[in-house]
Design an enzyme around this catalytic site. Structure first.
Site, short mmCIF file in Angstrom:
data_model
loop_
_atom_site.label_atom_id
_atom_site.label_comp_id
_atom_site.label_asym_id
_atom_site.label_seq_id
_atom_site.Cartn_x
_atom_site.Cartn_y
_atom_site.Cartn_z
N ASP A 68 0.85 -1.19 0.00
CA ASP A 68 0.00 0.00 0.00
C ASP A 68 0.88 1.24 0.00
O ASP A 68 2.10 1.14 0.18
CB ASP A 68 -1.00 0.00 1.17
CG ASP A 68 -0.35 0.08 2.54
OD1 ASP A 68 -1.04 0.52 3.46
OD2 ASP A 68 0.83 -0.28 2.69
N TYR A 70 2.96 4.80 0.67
CA TYR A 70 3.63 5.41 1.81
C TYR A 70 2.60 6.28 2.56
O TYR A 70 1.77 6.94 1.95
CB TYR A 70 4.78 6.29 1.35
CG TYR A 70 5.91 5.54 0.69
CD1 TYR A 70 6.59 4.52 1.34
CD2 TYR A 70 6.33 5.87 -0.60
CE1 TYR A 70 7.64 3.84 0.73
CE2 TYR A 70 7.38 5.21 -1.22
CZ TYR A 70 8.03 4.19 -0.55
OH TYR A 70 9.07 3.53 -1.16
N PHE A 81 6.90 1.96 -4.31
CA PHE A 81 8.31 2.18 -3.96
C PHE A 81 8.84 3.56 -4.33
O PHE A 81 9.91 3.96 -3.88
CB PHE A 81 9.22 1.10 -4.56
CG PHE A 81 9.00 -0.28 -4.01
CD1 PHE A 81 9.41 -0.61 -2.74
CD2 PHE A 81 8.33 -1.25 -4.76
CE1 PHE A 81 9.19 -1.88 -2.21
CE2 PHE A 81 8.10 -2.52 -4.25
CZ PHE A 81 8.54 -2.84 -2.97
N HIS A 191 11.38 -9.35 0.69
CA HIS A 191 11.15 -7.91 0.53
C HIS A 191 12.46 -7.14 0.70
O HIS A 191 13.32 -7.53 1.49
CB HIS A 191 10.13 -7.45 1.57
CG HIS A 191 9.51 -6.13 1.26
ND1 HIS A 191 10.11 -4.94 1.60
CD2 HIS A 191 8.35 -5.81 0.63
CE1 HIS A 191 9.35 -3.94 1.21
NE2 HIS A 191 8.27 -4.44 0.61
#
Length: 224
Positions: A68, A70, A81, A191
């Site tokens: 989701d 920031y 990202f 991740h």
């Protein structure tokens, strides 16, 4: 229920036309509109579908899945990202840049985290959830975005060929079942977060593997 038009890129609008008519999507849209009126909320309304505007359906070559947006002020811009010009790179993006440097032997600018140029080259930077309340991560989980983005992933899998799906972390990897591994390349790793990057993200070499596959399929590589 009154159906209001969705401001999304025309190719995507055509591909997803049936879905936008579903009552479930209309409920999601109404929820988001109400949240925007009552809470501080990211990204800005005009940026919710930014990934779709920058990477039309016919131009998608690579899909990177995030979870989701920031949730701090000024960071979310509708691309997973990515952060706007002038913003400090979040830790995960720093680690992505480090892996690019090692994998491709190129120098990255760690003062610049805007990934729009990736998007314009065909890298679809999709979060599974497209909105979030300020300072409240995952606050819009379970409201309908996941069903929408699952539909997007399935459309890409079914209607296109020879895409590269990059799945980092358990959440993104859970979407593997939506993708036809016979038609597309699926790359999986932990991740890039500092909590997991050293357990297999560093050294995954996804960027060179992606470019090698795209070249083999005659698609042209990505300038990471």
């Amino acid at each position: 229920m009154h159906i209001r038009p969705i401001n999304i890129e025309p190719e995507w609008k055509a591909v997803l036309a049936d879905y936008f008519d579903y009552e479930s999507f209309q409920k999601l849209a109404e929820f988001v509109r109400k949240e925007y009126k009552s809470k501080e909320f990211f990204p800005k309304p005009q940026d919710v579908f930014r990934a779709f505007w920058l990477t039309p359906f016919t131009q998608v070559k690579v899909v990177i899945l995030g979870q989701d947006p920031y949730h701090d002020v000024g960071q979310a811009q509708g691309l997973c990202f990515s952060v706007p010009e002038g913003k400090t790179l979040p830790p995960s993006l720093k680690n992505i840049y480090k892996e690019i440097e090692t994998d491709l032997e190129v120098k990255k600018d760690f003062t610049q985290g805007n990934l729009e140029e990736w998007a314009r080259q065909g890298v679809f930077l999709l979060n599974a959830i497209l909105t979030v309340v300020a300072h409240a991560p995952a606050s819009h989980r379970g409201q309908g975005w996941e069903d929408f983005t699952d539909t997007v992933i399935k459309k890409l899998s079914v209607e296109k060929e020879n895409l590269v799906f990059i799945l980092w972390g358990n959440y993104a990897r859970s979407k593997k079942a939506l993708i036809d591994g016979e038609k597309h390349l699926i790359l999986e790793a932990p991740h890039p977060s500092p909590f997991s990057a050293y357990s297999g993200f560093f050294g995954c070499r996804h960027f060179s593997k992606c470019n090698r596959y795209l070249k083999e399929k005659g698609k042209g590589d990505i300038e990471w």
